[in-house]
Design a protein around this motif. Structure first.
Motif, PDB file in Angstrom:
ATOM      1  N   UNK A 139       0.831  -1.201   0.000  1.00  0.00           N
ATOM      2  CA  UNK A 139       0.000   0.000   0.000  1.00  0.00           C
ATOM      3  C   UNK A 139       0.863   1.247   0.000  1.00  0.00           C
ATOM      4  N   UNK A 140       0.388   2.246  -0.725  1.00  0.00           N
ATOM      5  CA  UNK A 140       1.092   3.521  -0.799  1.00  0.00           C
ATOM      6  C   UNK A 140       0.078   4.635  -0.555  1.00  0.00           C
ATOM      7  N   UNK A 141       0.510   5.770   0.011  1.00  0.00           N
ATOM      8  CA  UNK A 141      -0.416   6.900   0.195  1.00  0.00           C
ATOM      9  C   UNK A 141      -0.703   7.586  -1.131  1.00  0.00           C
ATOM     10  N   UNK A 142      -1.968   7.697  -1.468  1.00  0.00           N
ATOM     11  CA  UNK A 142      -2.394   8.399  -2.681  1.00  0.00           C
ATOM     12  C   UNK A 142      -2.940   9.761  -2.268  1.00  0.00           C
ATOM     13  N   UNK A 188       7.000   5.768   9.102  1.00  0.00           N
ATOM     14  CA  UNK A 188       5.708   5.100   8.936  1.00  0.00           C
ATOM     15  C   UNK A 188       4.965   5.821   7.831  1.00  0.00           C
ATOM     16  N   UNK A 189       4.032   5.177   7.157  1.00  0.00           N
ATOM     17  CA  UNK A 189       3.301   5.856   6.088  1.00  0.00           C
ATOM     18  C   UNK A 189       2.576   7.102   6.555  1.00  0.00           C
ATOM     19  N   UNK A 221       4.442  -6.458   0.825  1.00  0.00           N
ATOM     20  CA  UNK A 221       5.245  -5.417   1.452  1.00  0.00           C
ATOM     21  C   UNK A 221       4.606  -4.924   2.733  1.00  0.00           C
ATOM     22  N   UNK A 222       5.316  -4.032   3.406  1.00  0.00           N
ATOM     23  CA  UNK A 222       4.808  -3.483   4.655  1.00  0.00           C
ATOM     24  C   UNK A 222       3.649  -2.541   4.389  1.00  0.00           C
ATOM     25  N   UNK A 223       2.793  -2.387   5.401  1.00  0.00           N
ATOM     26  CA  UNK A 223       1.692  -1.446   5.297  1.00  0.00           C
ATOM     27  C   UNK A 223       0.404  -2.056   4.793  1.00  0.00           C
ATOM     28  N   UNK A 224       0.377  -3.384   4.583  1.00  0.00           N
ATOM     29  CA  UNK A 224      -0.848  -3.993   4.078  1.00  0.00           C
ATOM     30  C   UNK A 224      -1.953  -4.008   5.128  1.00  0.00           C
ATOM     31  N   UNK A 225      -1.612  -3.819   6.395  1.00  0.00           N
ATOM     32  CA  UNK A 225      -2.638  -3.832   7.422  1.00  0.00           C
ATOM     33  C   UNK A 225      -3.170  -2.444   7.720  1.00  0.00           C
ATOM     34  N   UNK A 226      -2.693  -1.430   7.015  1.00  0.00           N
ATOM     35  CA  UNK A 226      -3.158  -0.065   7.233  1.00  0.00           C
ATOM     36  C   UNK A 226      -4.364   0.178   6.355  1.00  0.00           C
ATOM     37  N   UNK A 227      -5.462   0.582   6.944  1.00  0.00           N
ATOM     38  CA  UNK A 227      -6.709   0.714   6.180  1.00  0.00           C
ATOM     39  C   UNK A 227      -7.049   2.149   5.857  1.00  0.00           C
ATOM     40  N   UNK A 228      -6.702   3.106   6.699  1.00  0.00           N
ATOM     41  CA  UNK A 228      -7.128   4.463   6.445  1.00  0.00           C
ATOM     42  C   UNK A 228      -6.196   5.442   7.126  1.00  0.00           C
ATOM     43  N   UNK A 229      -6.279   6.658   6.706  1.00  0.00           N
ATOM     44  CA  UNK A 229      -5.512   7.747   7.282  1.00  0.00           C
ATOM     45  C   UNK A 229      -6.463   8.890   7.567  1.00  0.00           C
ATOM     46  N   UNK A 280      -4.789   4.661   2.089  1.00  0.00           N
ATOM     47  CA  UNK A 280      -3.676   4.044   1.380  1.00  0.00           C
ATOM     48  C   UNK A 280      -4.217   3.076   0.344  1.00  0.00           C
ATOM     49  N   UNK A 281      -3.674   3.134  -0.842  1.00  0.00           N
ATOM     50  CA  UNK A 281      -4.163   2.315  -1.947  1.00  0.00           C
ATOM     51  C   UNK A 281      -3.149   1.237  -2.285  1.00  0.00           C
ATOM     52  N   UNK A 282      -3.618   0.060  -2.698  1.00  0.00           N
ATOM     53  CA  UNK A 282      -2.685  -1.021  -3.000  1.00  0.00           C
ATOM     54  C   UNK A 282      -2.017  -0.856  -4.358  1.00  0.00           C
ATOM     55  N   UNK A 283      -0.767  -1.265  -4.414  1.00  0.00           N
ATOM     56  CA  UNK A 283      -0.054  -1.436  -5.677  1.00  0.00           C
ATOM     57  C   UNK A 283       0.134  -2.929  -5.868  1.00  0.00           C
ATOM     58  N   UNK A 284      -0.491  -3.483  -6.882  1.00  0.00           N
ATOM     59  CA  UNK A 284      -0.387  -4.908  -7.154  1.00  0.00           C
ATOM     60  C   UNK A 284       0.596  -5.123  -8.295  1.00  0.00           C
ATOM     61  N   UNK A 285       1.511  -6.094  -8.094  1.00  0.00           N
ATOM     62  CA  UNK A 285       2.589  -6.303  -9.049  1.00  0.00           C
ATOM     63  C   UNK A 285       2.715  -7.775  -9.405  1.00  0.00           C
ATOM     64  N   UNK A 286       3.130  -8.026 -10.631  1.00  0.00           N
ATOM     65  CA  UNK A 286       3.504  -9.359 -11.107  1.00  0.00           C
ATOM     66  C   UNK A 286       4.904  -9.225 -11.688  1.00  0.00           C
ATOM     67  N   UNK A 287       5.871  -9.958 -11.095  1.00  0.00           N
ATOM     68  CA  UNK A 287       7.276  -9.751 -11.439  1.00  0.00           C
ATOM     69  C   UNK A 287       7.950 -11.079 -11.740  1.00  0.00           C
ATOM     70  N   UNK A 288       8.679 -11.136 -12.844  1.00  0.00           N
ATOM     71  CA  UNK A 288       9.554 -12.254 -13.147  1.00  0.00           C
ATOM     72  C   UNK A 288      10.979 -11.875 -12.756  1.00  0.00           C
ATOM     73  N   UNK A 289      11.677 -12.785 -12.107  1.00  0.00           N
ATOM     74  CA  UNK A 289      13.064 -12.518 -11.715  1.00  0.00           C
ATOM     75  C   UNK A 289      13.949 -12.427 -12.948  1.00  0.00           C
TER      76      UNK A 289
END
Length: 396
Positions: free
Chosen positions: A45-48, A68-69, A299-307, A314-323
């Motif tokens: 999650x990142x602050x938008x 902290x966020x 990542x960290x911050x997934x348990x934060x629901x609101x500010x 905080x909004x999620x950033x979802x990623x799909x990554x190949x090494x």
């Protein structure tokens, strides 16, 4: 004395007898043993920022990761506010008091300024003519349109007509404006919005003659309706474009701070509490990968629901990554390459929770090239974002 060996002809390929009942597996290995069909799926999650709030500097967001966020968010708001105040003060110092008053009354949008002008001077659409499209401005000056206003009033002498009586004609005027000026989106009006716009034009609303406008005001009123609806539509389009660009920039900034984006690497960010999922269709019918199948390496911050700092949650950033594939690496722990071929990237609306416009952005990284896509979610359940090709990995 050395005697050279006798050179004999090569005997040719040898055959080995196969015993009965001993099977030989001559099939190729499965694709999962050759390619990486299960990349890492991440969710953090990142602050938008709130709508049209300036993005904080990248240094402020980086500094916030060690705190902290919430602390980072407050610091970024203070930084952006201080910067805005300093730049505005530096601009207005060189202006006279009258000029400073004018600058302070201006908004960040010319369309909002135009709406303010029309609210103060409803009969002076010529003051906002420069904000209209050339075709729409020509329509408002068309003699045929002006004649229809005069004929509707019945005469050129002052008289009174009913606001409700001219409503069907106003609808026809909007239809003609849409057709002649090729407006997109088209201008529309309903019963509720018509009553509201009458009140904005006629400041005597509430008096005994509020439903009886002067016939000489029919033309200014029709021009007022067209101009107001057009400026409001343009302001909505401007806000939508600005927000989409803001989400794209935020996603690029966040992905850049994470370092290596993966190859291929995909990331998705949006600004509402709707549930969006990122999906990748693999080449050659090898299946698909989706962020809805679970979360790996969150990542960290997934348990934060609101500010509670006046900004969006905080909004999620979802990623799909190949090494990254290293052709020199060997062993069971060596990273396998993503399968070569044609990929299809899709964004799926899993659940619609809010009635707000959902602005989203998707970043695609492949072979060192970055592309960012995005927009405002429409009335669909799935959108095809991009298609890309992954080349065959180089051998070691």
């Amino acid at each position: 004395m050395f005697v050279p060996p006798l050179l004999l002809p090569h005997p040719g390929p040898q055959t080995v007898p196969i015993k009965d009942g001993v099977p030989i597996d001559a099939r190729p290995p499965p694709p999962s043993a050759i390619w990486s069909l299960a990349p890492a799926v991440r969710r953090r999650r990142v602050p938008v920022p709130a709508l049209f709030e300036p993005l904080a500097p990248a240094a402020a967001r980086t500094r916030g990761r060690s705190e902290s966020p919430a602390v980072a968010l407050v610091a970024s708001m203070k930084t952006s506010t201080a910067t805005s105040f300093t730049s505005k003060a530096a601009t207005t110092r060189s202006l006279s008091p009258a000029q400073q008053l004018v600058e302070a009354s201006r908004s960040s949008s010319p369309f909002i300024d135009g709406l303010w002008i029309l609210d103060a001077h409803p009969c002076r659409t010529d003051k906002v003519r420069h904000l209209l499209s050339p075709a729409l401005a020509a329509f408002l000056e068309d003699p045929a349109f002006q004649y229809s206003c005069t004929s509707l009033g019945g005469h050129a002498a002052p008289g009174r007509v009913d606001w409700r009586a001219i409503y069907p004609w106003v609808v026809d005027v909007l239809g003609a404006a849409n057709s002649q000026a090729c407006l997109e989106p088209e201008l529309e009006i309903g019963d509720d919005s018509y009553a509201s716009i009458v009140k904005r034009f006629d400041k005597t609303t509430g008096s005994w003659m509020c439903n009886a406008p002067l016939s000489e005001n029919i033309l200014p009123f029709a021009q007022f309706v067209v101009a107001v609806l057009y400026l409001e539509a343009q302001e909505e389009a401007r806000k939508r474009t600005e927000r989409e660009q803001q989400i794209r920039e935020l996603l690029q900034s966040e992905c850049a701070q994470e370092g290596n984006p993966g190859d291929p690497g995909l990331a998705l960010l949006w600004d509402t509490d709707d549930v969006l999922e990122l999906r990748v269709v693999l080449p050659d019918g090898l299946g698909e990968v989706s962020t809805s199948g679970g979360c790996v390496d969150c990542g960290e911050g997934t348990d934060l629901a609101e500010e509670s700092c006046g900004v969006d949650p905080l909004q999620p950033v979802k990623s799909i990554l190949w090494a990254d594939f290293d052709p020199q690496a060997t062993g069971p722990d060596a990273a396998r390459s993503a399968p070569p071929g044609q990929y299809q990237v899709q964004v799926v609306l899993a659940e619609r929770r809010s009635g707000k416009p959902c602005h989203w952005a998707c970043q695609v990284s492949v072979d060192g090239k970055l592309s960012v896509f995005g927009g405002t979610w429409g009335n669909t359940d799935m959108q095809d974002v991009a298609a890309f090709s992954k080349s065959e990995p180089a051998s070691g």
